[in-house]
Design an enzyme around this catalytic site. Structure first.
Site, PDB file in Angstrom:
ATOM      1  N   HIS A  26      52.055  25.779  38.025  1.00 58.54           N
ATOM      2  CA  HIS A  26      51.076  25.354  37.021  1.00 58.54           C
ATOM      3  C   HIS A  26      49.656  25.587  37.529  1.00 58.54           C
ATOM      4  O   HIS A  26      49.321  25.194  38.643  1.00 58.54           O
ATOM      5  CB  HIS A  26      51.291  23.875  36.685  1.00 58.54           C
ATOM      6  CG  HIS A  26      50.451  23.397  35.564  1.00 58.54           C
ATOM      7  ND1 HIS A  26      49.900  22.146  35.545  1.00 58.54           N
ATOM      8  CD2 HIS A  26      50.065  23.996  34.410  1.00 58.54           C
ATOM      9  CE1 HIS A  26      49.217  21.982  34.435  1.00 58.54           C
ATOM     10  NE2 HIS A  26      49.294  23.100  33.732  1.00 58.54           N
TER      11      HIS A  26
ATOM     12  N   ASP B 125      42.115  46.853  34.315  1.00 62.94           N
ATOM     13  CA  ASP B 125      42.054  48.287  34.058  1.00 62.94           C
ATOM     14  C   ASP B 125      42.103  49.044  35.382  1.00 62.94           C
ATOM     15  O   ASP B 125      42.164  48.434  36.452  1.00 62.94           O
ATOM     16  CB  ASP B 125      40.806  48.633  33.229  1.00 62.94           C
ATOM     17  CG  ASP B 125      39.491  48.271  33.910  1.00 62.94           C
ATOM     18  OD1 ASP B 125      39.423  48.225  35.157  1.00 62.94           O
ATOM     19  OD2 ASP B 125      38.503  48.037  33.190  1.00 62.94           O
TER      20      ASP B 125
ATOM     21  N   HIS C 292      30.860  39.582  33.861  1.00 60.13           N
ATOM     22  CA  HIS C 292      31.765  40.468  34.593  1.00 60.13           C
ATOM     23  C   HIS C 292      31.666  40.212  36.101  1.00 60.13           C
ATOM     24  O   HIS C 292      32.674  40.260  36.814  1.00 60.13           O
ATOM     25  CB  HIS C 292      31.461  41.930  34.266  1.00 60.13           C
ATOM     26  CG  HIS C 292      32.430  42.894  34.862  1.00 60.13           C
ATOM     27  ND1 HIS C 292      33.778  42.865  34.608  1.00 60.13           N
ATOM     28  CD2 HIS C 292      32.249  43.934  35.727  1.00 60.13           C
ATOM     29  CE1 HIS C 292      34.383  43.833  35.267  1.00 60.13           C
ATOM     30  NE2 HIS C 292      33.481  44.494  35.951  1.00 60.13           N
TER      31      HIS C 292
ATOM     32  N   TYR D 268      36.051  47.115  30.857  1.00 62.32           N
ATOM     33  CA  TYR D 268      36.192  45.655  30.826  1.00 62.32           C
ATOM     34  C   TYR D 268      37.539  45.169  30.297  1.00 62.32           C
ATOM     35  O   TYR D 268      37.683  44.007  29.933  1.00 62.32           O
ATOM     36  CB  TYR D 268      35.050  44.996  30.044  1.00 62.32           C
ATOM     37  CG  TYR D 268      33.692  45.344  30.593  1.00 62.32           C
ATOM     38  CD1 TYR D 268      33.229  44.760  31.769  1.00 62.32           C
ATOM     39  CD2 TYR D 268      32.883  46.283  29.952  1.00 62.32           C
ATOM     40  CE1 TYR D 268      31.994  45.093  32.288  1.00 62.32           C
ATOM     41  CE2 TYR D 268      31.638  46.624  30.463  1.00 62.32           C
ATOM     42  CZ  TYR D 268      31.205  46.023  31.638  1.00 62.32           C
ATOM     43  OH  TYR D 268      29.976  46.360  32.159  1.00 62.32           O
ATOM     44  N   ALA D 269      38.543  46.021  30.252  1.00 61.30           N
ATOM     45  CA  ALA D 269      39.879  45.618  29.794  1.00 61.30           C
ATOM     46  C   ALA D 269      40.577  44.892  30.938  1.00 61.30           C
ATOM     47  O   ALA D 269      41.429  45.444  31.630  1.00 61.30           O
ATOM     48  CB  ALA D 269      40.681  46.829  29.323  1.00 61.30           C
ATOM     49  N   ASN D 270      40.160  43.655  31.125  1.00 59.40           N
ATOM     50  CA  ASN D 270      40.650  42.816  32.208  1.00 59.40           C
ATOM     51  C   ASN D 270      40.835  41.396  31.692  1.00 59.40           C
ATOM     52  O   ASN D 270      40.073  40.943  30.837  1.00 59.40           O
ATOM     53  CB  ASN D 270      39.637  42.761  33.361  1.00 59.40           C
ATOM     54  CG  ASN D 270      39.194  44.127  33.824  1.00 59.40           C
ATOM     55  OD1 ASN D 270      39.998  44.903  34.319  1.00 59.40           O
ATOM     56  ND2 ASN D 270      37.916  44.430  33.666  1.00 59.40           N
TER      57      ASN D 270
END
Length: 139
Positions: A20, A28, A106, A128-130
């Protein structure tokens, strides 16, 4: 042979050992990965596997209660950001559990990855595909 969606041994082990609030990062192809964090590198070529494909598989195998996303993602890559939010909303509907979304810069995102149990690198080449997933509980 494993019957469920996730057949990658490293990812399967990672998901099975999450506690948990533990965090994992899905990123990316260009996000810097800290040396002291486990790297699970899935990238084969540009776009393979994609960020969203990887997100879907991780969501199919794990309970998530929170995510961290860079603020820049929505502005620079709005289509991918919207697709991620849609996946998260779908997951909420399927599980009946809410997923809290936190936005950070970022730069803050990159610092936060240092606390991840692992960083999963995709072949995604969209800026920024994170996302950082925070593990929830199934009960």
């Amino acid at each position: 042979m494993k019957k469920s969606t996730l057949i990658n041994a490293e990812l399967s082990y990672l998901v099975a050992t999450l506690g948990h609030t533990d965090e994992i990062t899905i990123c990316d192809a260009g996000l810097p990965i800290p040396d002291d964090v486990q790297r699970i590198d899935l990238a084969l070529t540009h776009g393979v596997p994609s960020f969203l494909e990887t997100v879907r598989v991780i969501l199919s195998e794990s309970q998530i209660e929170g995510v961290v996303i860079a603020e820049e993602f929505a502005a620079v890559s709005p289509e991918h950001h919207s697709a991620l939010i849609k996946e998260l909303k779908s997951e909420e509907e399927c599980t009946g559990k809410s997923i809290e979304i936190h936005y950070v810069s970022h730069e803050e995102f990159k610092v936060r990855t240092q606390s991840s149990c692992a960083v999963v690198r995709t072949g995604e080449c969209t800026p920024y595909a994170n996302v950082i997933f925070q593990a929830g509980v199934v009960f």
